[in-house]
Write an enzyme that holds these catalytic residues in place. Structure first.
Site, PDB file in Angstrom:
ATOM      1  N   SER A 195       0.857  -1.181   0.000  1.00 27.22           N
ATOM      2  CA  SER A 195       0.000   0.000   0.000  1.00 27.22           C
ATOM      3  C   SER A 195       0.889   1.225   0.000  1.00 27.22           C
ATOM      4  O   SER A 195       2.064   1.153   0.389  1.00 27.22           O
ATOM      5  CB  SER A 195      -0.879  -0.016   1.259  1.00 27.22           C
ATOM      6  OG  SER A 195      -1.490   1.236   1.484  1.00 27.22           O
TER       7      SER A 195
ATOM      8  N   TYR B 185      -2.185  -0.804  11.223  1.00 33.60           N
ATOM      9  CA  TYR B 185      -2.078  -1.238   9.830  1.00 33.60           C
ATOM     10  C   TYR B 185      -0.854  -0.625   9.156  1.00 33.60           C
ATOM     11  O   TYR B 185      -0.090  -1.326   8.474  1.00 33.60           O
ATOM     12  CB  TYR B 185      -3.352  -0.858   9.082  1.00 33.60           C
ATOM     13  CG  TYR B 185      -3.360  -1.214   7.628  1.00 33.60           C
ATOM     14  CD1 TYR B 185      -3.714  -2.492   7.211  1.00 33.60           C
ATOM     15  CD2 TYR B 185      -3.033  -0.279   6.655  1.00 33.60           C
ATOM     16  CE1 TYR B 185      -3.730  -2.835   5.856  1.00 33.60           C
ATOM     17  CE2 TYR B 185      -3.044  -0.605   5.302  1.00 33.60           C
ATOM     18  CZ  TYR B 185      -3.395  -1.875   4.912  1.00 33.60           C
ATOM     19  OH  TYR B 185      -3.404  -2.196   3.577  1.00 33.60           O
TER      20      TYR B 185
END
Length: 345
Positions: A149, A162
């Site tokens: 990501s 995260y």
């Protein structure tokens, strides 16, 4: 005649493992591999979601193997890999994608919750990679794709667990890549850095925000991610792929002006990750959420109307030329300048 991307080449059928395959990006990725005629092993916790994903894989033209597993359990992951080999004979591609998250300020996340996110989102990748290598190294071939990501480089508020896990995956993957290169191994590892994606995670994530969790715009459809991951699996010599113009802009802006980005996200990051509505009835941090009526959630979330089905930047990344790279860099610099102006005002 040039082959259209995504179509099957005779004799190219592969055995592919996709973790987190019951929904979202994992589901879209499994279907993208199935479109090539590949054999796809689907790993996740939710049995109903896995069954629905397997049906979709088979309808698309692939062969499906359902393997329920919690990626935070190292032995269970090893056993899952062995089941794939026992069934299909070998593993050509392993895609690490399973994750968990908590949307909340860091001080409102309990130690057990933070640990759980780390175990799934980081150690799940470690355990998956180790299981894949156990079967790939003796054959001296195979590709491991780490689904990352923009948040692997740039932390944002409300997602500390995260973001921390994705940063860890980035460092782990770089170390492993160096070791494989040192040993002149035929096994490859690559990472695909994704933008915000329209997946069901925003309806099942554990959230302590006043509003309903949502991705930071612009949002892309999961099929964009799936296409990029399939491409990366076929071109594992590339160390990394950036998907979406927003990913490019974020990573370059963070490299040249991280302090500016800190202040910008402090101003906008809380509101940008919430919208009107109530939280989902249940969260999947500890137990799987199989969706309405036990049919699984599918690949898409609730943001279809605003999501982009294509990414010109992804095409440039998959078809790199000097001109394409220059255009991408130029667009990113312009985005960084615009971000600086926003913060100053």
């Amino acid at each position: 005649m040039r082959r259209r991307w995504g179509t099957r080449v005779p004799g190219s059928r592969r055995t592919v493992v996709v973790t987190g395959a019951s929904g979202g990006v994992g589901r879209a990725t499994a279907v993208a591999f199935a479109a090539r005629g590949d054999r796809v092993a689907l790993l996740a916790r939710g049995r109903e979601g896995l069954a629905a994903a397997a049906d979709e894989v088979q309808r698309t033209g692939g062969e499906a193997l359902v393997v329920p597993v919690d990626m935070a359990d190292a032995k269970a992951v090893d056993d899952a890999a062995q089941k794939v080999v026992d069934t299909f004979g070998h593993i050509d591609v392993w895609v690490n994608n399973a994750f968990a998250g908590v949307f909340a300020p860091f001080t409102e996340i309990t130690p057990d919750e933070f640990k759980r996110v780390t175990e799934v989102t980081y150690l799940g990748y470690v355990f998956g990679t180790r299981a894949a290598l156990r079967h790939m190294l003796p054959r001296d071939r195979g590709t491991i794709v780490q689904v990352g990501s923009a948040l692997a480089y740039r932390g944002i508020p409300l997602q500390s667990a995260y973001c921390g896990a994705k940063h860890a995956v980035q460092g782990f993957n770089e170390s492993l890549r160096c070791e494989l290169l040192h040993s002149r191994s035929g096994v490859r590892t690559t990472m695909v850095q994704l933008p915000a994606v329209n997946t069901p995670q925003f309806d099942w994530v554990l959230s302590r925000m006043p509003g309903r969790a949502r991705p930071v715009a612009p949002v892309y459809q999961p099929e964009v991610a799936g296409r990029a991951i399939v491409h990366a699996a076929s071109h594992g010599r590339r160390r990394e792929y950036w998907v979406g113009g927003s990913t490019v802009a974020t990573l370059i802006a963070n490299a040249v002006a991280p302090g500016v980005l800190d202040r910008y996200l402090a101003r906008t990051g809380f509101e940008a990750q919430q919208d009107q509505g109530e939280h989902g009835e249940s969260a999947n941090l500890w137990t799987p959420v199989d969706g309405p009526h036990g049919r699984g959630f599918g690949a898409h979330g609730r943001f279809d109307e605003e999501s982009h089905g294509r990414s010109p930047q992804d095409w440039v990344s998959r078809n790199r030329t000097r001109a394409g790279a220059a255009l991408t860099a130029g667009a990113a610099v312009l985005a960084a300048r615009r971000l600086t102006r926003l913060v100053r005002h």
